[in-house]
Design an enzyme around this catalytic site. Structure first.
Site, PDB file in Angstrom:
ATOM      1  CG  ASP A  69      -6.508  -1.777  -1.929  1.00  0.00           C
ATOM      2  OD1 ASP A  69      -6.655  -2.996  -2.164  1.00  0.00           O
ATOM      3  OD2 ASP A  69      -5.657  -1.328  -1.139  1.00  0.00           O
ATOM      4  CG  ASP A 102      -1.974  -1.073   1.183  1.00  0.00           C
ATOM      5  OD1 ASP A 102      -2.442  -1.388   0.072  1.00  0.00           O
ATOM      6  OD2 ASP A 102      -2.354  -1.580   2.253  1.00  0.00           O
TER       7      ASP A 102
END
Length: 167
Positions: free
Chosen positions: A148, A129
């Site tokens: 995402d 991330d």
């Protein structure tokens, strides 16, 4: 009377376009993760818009919001199987022409995002991330990545399509 053509058909079979879109999403997702994983140290934060937006490098062994991150490792396989199952189902619906063009696009977004994160789980044991949205120091949204984002946009498009085609 012949069945109505899919809006993107144009007389030709263009279902492959949706799979090409999913593949492009996977490539873009993996390239960004590769770059951030090489250009940042773990936990490093670089401000993009002060008080609102940062780039960072974090690893998530779980799912959204680090759900099941400390589950001991079985969650890697669970989320991998779930991603393959959902992607397979959505891909089959595209092949069978069961979706509208908007739903095909949504499915491609979800397939690309889900498989992008599967690649991370298989290669690294966690998802990379790097996007951090926050409001000064009082609120931070959990870090996320492009995969995402595509999954969330795909889900939103599915909801929109469900209002357009309630069945």
């Amino acid at each position: 009377m012949p069945e109505a053509a899919h809006p993107l058909q144009g007389g030709a079979d263009r279902r492959w376009v949706w799979f090409a879109l999913a593949a492009a999403i996977i490539v873009i997702d993996q390239l960004t993760k590769l770059w951030f994983n090489g250009a940042y140290s773990y936990g490093e934060v670089r401000t993009v818009i002060p008080g609102y937006f940062n780039f960072t490098l974090l690893y998530n062994p779980g799912a959204a919001f680090s759900f099941l991150a400390d589950a001991g490792g079985w969650q890697k396989w669970f989320f991998t199987l779930l991603a393959f199952g959902v992607s397979g189902y959505l891909g089959w619906q595209i092949v069978q022409r069961r979706f509208s063009a908007l739903m095909d696009c949504a499915a491609a977004f979800i397939i690309g995002g889900a498989l992008g994160n599967v690649i991370d789980r298989m290669l690294h044991g966690h998802v990379i991330d790097f996007i951090q949205v926050h409001y000064y120091d009082s609120w931070y949204y959990p870090a996320f990545n492009l995969a995402d984002s595509f999954i969330c946009v795909g889900a939103a498009l599915m909801v929109i399509d469900s209002f357009r085609h309630p069945n």
